[in-house]
Scaffold this active site. Structure first.
Site, PDB file in Angstrom:
ATOM      1  CB  CYS A   8       2.346  -1.697   3.547  1.00 49.20           C
ATOM      2  SG  CYS A   8       1.686  -0.032   3.756  1.00 49.20           S
ATOM      3  CG  ASN A  11       3.267   4.344   7.012  1.00 53.42           C
ATOM      4  OD1 ASN A  11       3.671   5.336   7.602  1.00 53.42           O
ATOM      5  ND2 ASN A  11       2.632   3.381   7.650  1.00 53.42           N
ATOM      6  CB  CYS A  13      -3.405   1.130   2.058  1.00 56.09           C
ATOM      7  SG  CYS A  13      -3.815   2.284   0.740  1.00 56.09           S
ATOM      8  NE  ARG A  14      -0.444  -3.427   1.467  1.00 54.21           N
ATOM      9  CZ  ARG A  14       0.480  -4.010   0.719  1.00 54.21           C
ATOM     10  NH1 ARG A  14       0.451  -5.312   0.535  1.00 54.21           N
ATOM     11  NH2 ARG A  14       1.445  -3.296   0.168  1.00 54.21           N
ATOM     12  CB  SER A  15       1.819  -0.460   7.385  1.00 55.11           C
ATOM     13  OG  SER A  15       1.999   0.787   6.776  1.00 55.11           O
ATOM     14  CG  ASP A 123      -1.154  -1.862  -1.949  1.00 53.56           C
ATOM     15  OD1 ASP A 123      -2.075  -1.178  -1.453  1.00 53.56           O
ATOM     16  OD2 ASP A 123      -0.030  -1.399  -2.222  1.00 53.56           O
TER      17      ASP A 123
END
Length: 154
Positions: A8, A11, A13-15, A123
Site C-alpha cells: 500500500c 505500509n 495501515c492496509r498492507s 485507505d
C-alpha cells in the site's frame, strides 16, 4: 513455498493489516509452512514507523495476532523475491510498476482482483474507517487463498 507481498502507500495501515490477516488465515488452515508473507510501501513517507493505531486496534479487536514491525519501502529486488505482489488499489499498482519495472511474469495485482467484486480497498488513513478496510481485506485474503489452493491442487 509461495511468497506474497502486500503493498500500500505507507505500509502502516492496509498492507500490514493484510499481512497479518493472511498469516492468521494460513495458520488456521495449516498452510503456514507453505506461504511466506510480508508487506511494504510504495512511498518513503512512513519508513521505519510502526503500524497505525487504527490497524493495531482492529487486529486486536478481531483477535488477529501481529508483531511489532517497521514500515519498509518496496524495492526492485522484491519483484524477483516474491511470487505475488498485491496492491490495495490501482494507484498502488502504478507506483509498484514504477519501482519494479515491467511485470513480465504477471505477479502484480490488486488484492480484491481475486474476489467476486474486484475493486480498490480504501485507505483508512484518509477515510478513518478501519472496519470497512478490514472487511475488504478479509474478503480479498479469503478469495486469494482460495485461488491459490485451486491453482496448486488442481
Amino acid at each position: 513455498m509461495i511468497k506474497i507481498l502486500f503493498v500500500c502507500l505507507g505500509n502502516i495501515c492496509r498492507s500490514p493489516m493484510a499481512e497479518f490477516v493472511m498469516k492468521d488465515m494460513a495458520q488456521k488452515q495449516g498452510l503456514e509452512e507453505e506461504v511466506y508473507i510480508e508487506s511494504a510501501a510504495t512511498s518513503s513517507e512512513e519508513i521505519g514507523n510502526g503500524m497505525h493505531s487504527g490497524t493495531i486496534a482492529k487486529l486486536t479487536e478481531m483477535k488477529i495476532p501481529f508483531t511489532n514491525r517497521k514500515a519498509r519501502q518496496l524495492t526492485k529486488d522484491d519483484y524477483e523475491n516474491f511470487d505475488y505482489i498485491l496492491g490495495m488499489e490501482n494507484k498502488n499498482l502504478h507506483a509498484i510498476r514504477k519501482i519494479v519495472g515491467q511485470d513480465s511474469e504477471r505477479k502484480i495485482s490488486r488484492l480484491l482482483d481475486f474476489s467476486q467484486t474486484p475493486r480498490d480497498i480504501a485507505d483508512p488513513w484518509y477515510t478513518g474507517n478501519f472496519d470497512v478496510t478490514y472487511q475488504d481485506i478479509v474478503e480479498g485474503c479469503k478469495s486469494f487463498l482460495q485461488w491459490i489452493k485451486e491453482r496448486t491442487n488442481g
